[in-house]
Design an enzyme around this catalytic site. Sequence first.
Site, PDB file in Angstrom:
ATOM      1  N   ASP A   1       0.874  -1.165   0.000  1.00  0.00           N
ATOM      2  CA  ASP A   1       0.000   0.000   0.000  1.00  0.00           C
ATOM      3  C   ASP A   1       0.920   1.226   0.000  1.00  0.00           C
ATOM      4  O   ASP A   1       2.133   1.105   0.183  1.00  0.00           O
ATOM      5  CB  ASP A   1      -0.875  -0.051   1.254  1.00  0.00           C
ATOM      6  CG  ASP A   1      -1.703   1.202   1.448  1.00  0.00           C
ATOM      7  OD1 ASP A   1      -2.370   1.617   0.491  1.00  0.00           O
ATOM      8  OD2 ASP A   1      -1.672   1.765   2.561  1.00  0.00           O
TER       9      ASP A   1
ATOM     10  N   ASP B   1      -0.250   5.188   1.022  1.00  0.00           N
ATOM     11  CA  ASP B   1      -0.536   6.134   2.098  1.00  0.00           C
ATOM     12  C   ASP B   1      -0.533   5.450   3.451  1.00  0.00           C
ATOM     13  O   ASP B   1      -1.207   4.448   3.670  1.00  0.00           O
ATOM     14  CB  ASP B   1      -1.906   6.794   1.875  1.00  0.00           C
ATOM     15  CG  ASP B   1      -1.892   7.799   0.734  1.00  0.00           C
ATOM     16  OD1 ASP B   1      -0.922   8.560   0.633  1.00  0.00           O
ATOM     17  OD2 ASP B   1      -2.853   7.816  -0.064  1.00  0.00           O
TER      18      ASP B   1
END
Length: 317
Positions: A63, A65
């Site tokens: 991922d 953020d």
Amino acid sequence: MIYHIPWIYTPLRTVMAIWHQLIKTEIPELSKGSVLIRERSRVEETLQAMRRAGVSSLQVISDFDRTLTRFTHNGKTVATTHNILDNRLLMNEDATRKMKELLNTYYPIEIDSNRSAEEKLPLMVEWWTKVHELLIQQKIRKDMLTQAVKESNAMLRDGYKEFFEHLAEHQVPLLIFSAGVGDILEEVIRQNQVFHSNVHIISNYMDFDQTGVLQAFKGPLIHTFNKREGALSHAAGLRELQGRPNVLLLGDSLGDLTMADGVSKPHNILTIGFLNDQVEERKELYANSFGIILVKDETMDVPNAILRYITSSRDNK
């Protein structure tokens, strides 16, 4: 360093004790106070298997953020890719207010451990659809994105340079799945000078008209809880991922655990979860879901140590 253990003559319990000591010695970062591992023996077995298979069998899925980027810095929350768009260069005051209202409404739902992914899914679609519509209304200009990133407090986690460069050096594919904005994500990586050829990004990309003004978002919406569909549709088309059945997966949400679903015939998957906030409420759920949990750890120390361990054997391919 290579350890030769006489497997035939050594009792299994003794072998496991030796391996436990080797892992502890070679990856001391796993003993940090911020590290939680519920099934240590399984994690150690996975690490050993990934090291034996060699770096040519490895891929990293992450991922972006609050996983590759920090969650806080000096007591302030660090900007996500969507937060970066909350800039006077790009959005007016009314739009900024509406963005904050949406965040305050939907983010607590995203991290609510009492709600199932099925319950959250339509609400996440609702959230990001509203955000994208709001951004389109602002007629954001492509040529202003670079400056917006420069003016933001977006920060990759401490140790990011080693992480990106180690993967590039060993030609390990890094597949980044993000519910954020791909154009901003790329700019953050580029401004930190770590956008290497092994980096592949699957995210929500802006579609600009001929004058450079945002008119839409490309493709289907990617959000926290539909990354499995993105993994299945995109990973199969990346030739670099073929023949790499071992996965190091990094995320900060339970929805990130599905990012490896597109891996063809996986052998070993080691998951690392960054538990950034609401620790006591979510610790148990994360401990039951991720192999390794990093609690309020703003560094890449553990992922970097694991990568060094996997790639350090002289027998590595």
